[in-house]
Write a protein that holds these residues in place. Sequence first.
Motif, PDB file in Angstrom:
ATOM      1  N   ALA A 213     -79.450  23.883  18.309  1.00 59.18           N
ATOM      2  CA  ALA A 213     -80.014  24.070  19.648  1.00 59.18           C
ATOM      3  C   ALA A 213     -78.986  23.545  20.642  1.00 59.18           C
ATOM      4  N   GLN A 214     -78.163  24.431  21.159  1.00 58.71           N
ATOM      5  CA  GLN A 214     -77.042  23.981  21.988  1.00 58.71           C
ATOM      6  C   GLN A 214     -77.347  24.023  23.484  1.00 58.71           C
ATOM      7  N   ASP A 219     -78.603  24.172  31.622  1.00 61.11           N
ATOM      8  CA  ASP A 219     -77.757  25.354  31.416  1.00 61.11           C
ATOM      9  C   ASP A 219     -78.401  26.626  31.957  1.00 61.11           C
ATOM     10  N   ILE A 220     -79.680  26.571  32.294  1.00 65.12           N
ATOM     11  CA  ILE A 220     -80.393  27.760  32.754  1.00 65.12           C
ATOM     12  C   ILE A 220     -80.277  27.867  34.281  1.00 65.12           C
ATOM     13  N   PRO A 252     -85.352  42.264  26.345  1.00 67.45           N
ATOM     14  CA  PRO A 252     -84.133  41.869  25.623  1.00 67.45           C
ATOM     15  C   PRO A 252     -83.067  41.366  26.587  1.00 67.45           C
ATOM     16  N   GLY A 253     -82.417  40.258  26.211  1.00 64.96           N
ATOM     17  CA  GLY A 253     -81.312  39.731  27.000  1.00 64.96           C
ATOM     18  C   GLY A 253     -81.710  38.831  28.149  1.00 64.96           C
ATOM     19  N   THR A 254     -83.004  38.483  28.267  1.00 65.44           N
ATOM     20  CA  THR A 254     -83.435  37.642  29.386  1.00 65.44           C
ATOM     21  C   THR A 254     -83.165  36.162  29.147  1.00 65.44           C
ATOM     22  N   GLY A 255     -82.989  35.771  27.879  1.00 60.85           N
ATOM     23  CA  GLY A 255     -82.684  34.365  27.590  1.00 60.85           C
ATOM     24  C   GLY A 255     -83.796  33.620  26.881  1.00 60.85           C
ATOM     25  N   LYS A 256     -84.617  34.314  26.094  1.00 60.58           N
ATOM     26  CA  LYS A 256     -85.736  33.665  25.391  1.00 60.58           C
ATOM     27  C   LYS A 256     -85.229  32.620  24.394  1.00 60.58           C
ATOM     28  N   SER A 257     -84.157  32.964  23.677  1.00 59.57           N
ATOM     29  CA  SER A 257     -83.590  32.013  22.721  1.00 59.57           C
ATOM     30  C   SER A 257     -83.062  30.769  23.427  1.00 59.57           C
ATOM     31  N   MET A 258     -82.467  30.970  24.591  1.00 58.34           N
ATOM     32  CA  MET A 258     -81.962  29.855  25.380  1.00 58.34           C
ATOM     33  C   MET A 258     -83.108  28.928  25.798  1.00 58.34           C
ATOM     34  N   ALA A 260     -85.985  28.596  24.210  1.00 59.30           N
ATOM     35  CA  ALA A 260     -86.494  27.925  23.006  1.00 59.30           C
ATOM     36  C   ALA A 260     -85.655  26.694  22.682  1.00 59.30           C
ATOM     37  N   GLN A 261     -84.334  26.842  22.770  1.00 57.53           N
ATOM     38  CA  GLN A 261     -83.450  25.707  22.482  1.00 57.53           C
ATOM     39  C   GLN A 261     -83.604  24.609  23.529  1.00 57.53           C
ATOM     40  N   ALA A 262     -83.768  25.001  24.800  1.00 62.36           N
ATOM     41  CA  ALA A 262     -83.934  24.019  25.865  1.00 62.36           C
ATOM     42  C   ALA A 262     -85.240  23.250  25.702  1.00 62.36           C
ATOM     43  N   ILE A 263     -86.303  23.954  25.289  1.00 63.67           N
ATOM     44  CA  ILE A 263     -87.591  23.292  25.057  1.00 63.67           C
ATOM     45  C   ILE A 263     -87.440  22.237  23.960  1.00 63.67           C
TER      46      ILE A 263
END
Length: 568
Positions: A213-214, A219-220, A252-258, A260-263
Motif C-alpha cells: 500500500a504505497q 497523494d490524492i 475505470p482509471g478514477t483511482g479506486k485502488s489508490m 483503498a491503499q490510502a484508507i
Amino acid sequence: MVCAKVNIIAIQERYLETITKQVKEVLGDKIIINSITVKDLQINTVKSGDIVVISNSQIKGLVTQLIPKDCQIIIAKRDINYTNTRELLKLPPGQHILVVNDNKNNAVETVQSLREIVFEHDYQAYLPEETISKTIDYIVTPGESHLLPQGLSNVIDIGARLLDISTFEELVNLLKIEYPKSQIVKRYFKACVSLSCNYNTEIKSSKDIQNVAQYHFEDIISVSKSMNEAVKLAKRYSMDSNAIHIHLEGDPGTGKSMFAQAIHNHSNMEKHSFISVNCNSRNFDIVENELFGSDYGEEASYGVFELAENGTVCIEEIGELPLSLQERLLRTFQEGEFLSSARNEPMPLRCRVITTNSKSCKELVKDGLFLQELYNLLSDNSLKVPALSERMEDLVPLIDNVKQRIKRSDIEFTNEVITFFKEYNWESNVKELYNVITYLSFLEEDPIGMEFLPFHLRSKTDEKKFNKINVNNQIISSIEEHGFLDESIEILNTFYEGKKIYASYGRKALKKRLEEKGLNLSEQQLRMRLEVLHELGLTIVRQGRAGSTISRKGEEFIQDYTKTKIYS
C-alpha cells in the motif's frame, strides 16, 4: 541456480503487458521478471544489480534518475509481429496503405518495418499535420484499432509491435545465458505465434496480486468539491473500527485502488499487511484459491484472508465474480469466519475487506449478476470515486503532479492544449491523463501544441479525416465500377469551374465544353456518366434552361481529389 532479475519499464500498461508476456515466452525459465509502468516507477523499485529493459529511448533520462547507477539498461528495439501479416500478403501488389499508430514516431517506425518485410505495397504514415492521400486502399494499425473511428472499411490490425530479436540477443549476452542463437530464434517465433491476433490466449497482468500500500491521502489530488468529499468520507471510514467492509465504486482509471491503499495507510491497520486481489478477466478457481487458500497435498497454501491478519484485503472488481463465489464471500462477511482450504477448518476473519467495482453493483443486481444481500451489506460503508469529468478543477493540479513525479516541471502546454484537455472526454479518467502527460513529457518540444498530442486524443478531428477517406474511396470505387473515372473527374471539374463563374450547363453545353478540353463523348456516353454522378449525389440536375451543376458534396470530393493528385 539463482535467476537474474529483469525489470521491464514502459509508458503504457497495455503495451507493458504484451512485451512482458513475450519476454516470459522466450526467457521465462531463466530470469525473474518485474513489470513497471513509468508512472509507478519510484526510487527503490529497482534494486542494485538488476537488469533494466526500457520500451524506448525517450524514457531513459527519467529511468536513470530513479534506478541504482550499477543497473545495466537495454533500450528495446521493436518490430511488427510477422505472424500477423497474412492479410497483407493476400492483397494484390501495389496497394496504397495508410499506417496508423498512437504517435508520429511509432507510425513512421511501423512503416519502415512494413516496407522491409511486406515490400509489395506503398505505405504512408498517418501524420495529422500532413495531407492524406485520398487514394488509400487500406488502413493498417499495429494493435491500435481503438484509435480509429467506428465503421471504417478496409482496416487491417496487425497486432501490437513486439521486441525484436536483437533485443533478446542483447539480453542473453548481458546475462551470459548459455543459449545457442538457434534456440533464441525458435523461442522468439513461438512467442510471436503466442501473441498473434489469431492465437486464443489471455495476457495476465503482473499486478493480479499486490502486496504494497504505497499511497496515502496526501497523494490524492482533491482541489474539487467532489473529490474533497470523497476523501473526507474515505478518511472517516478508515478510522471507523465498525467499518470492516468498505466498498468503492467508480469508472475505470478514477483511482479506486489508490483510495483503498490510502484508507489502509490512514487506519490503525497501517503496520499490518495490505493485499489486493484483482478479479478482472481471471480464472475464478484461481481467485477463490487466492482468497481462501488451496490444498494440493504437500503444496497447500494459505489464502489472503489468513495472510492479511489484522491488515486489509482489497478485492478489486468484485462484480466480475460468479454468483457462487459471491455467496461464499457473503457467508464469510456475515459469519465473520471462513473455511480455510489449506487447513480444512473454519478460521475467523481478522482483516478489513475493501471491495471495488467499475460498474454499478446496484445495476448488476437488477441484471441478476450480483447478489442483493451482498450489495446491501457493502452499501453500509460505500463511496463513489468521481470521474475526471466531474472534477475538472483538479485537471491542472493533476498535470502538475505528473510533471513533478517524473521530474519534468519545465514542460509547458499551449493554452489551446489545456483548453482541449478540459473539453476532452477522458474515458479512462486520471489513468489516461497520467499516461498522456507522461508520454508528452518525453517530447523535446516547448511548448507542446496540439500537433504533438497522441492521435487518439484528436479523435474528433481524426474522425473527420478518416471518414472523408472512407467516403471518397467509396465514391471512386462506385465510379470505377462503370469504368470511366478520368472522364467523370473531368465532368465534375467542368461543373466546378462553371459554378465559380455562376454558370450551369445543359447536356449540349457541357458536351461542347468537354470537347474544348479534348474529351469527346457521345450523347449516350455523357448521359450514362451524368446518371452515375447524380446517383452518387455529386451533381444537381435541374430541368430546362437552368442546367445542371456540381453539388456541395461534389465540390468537396473534387477538391480532395485534386489535392491528392498534387501531393501524391
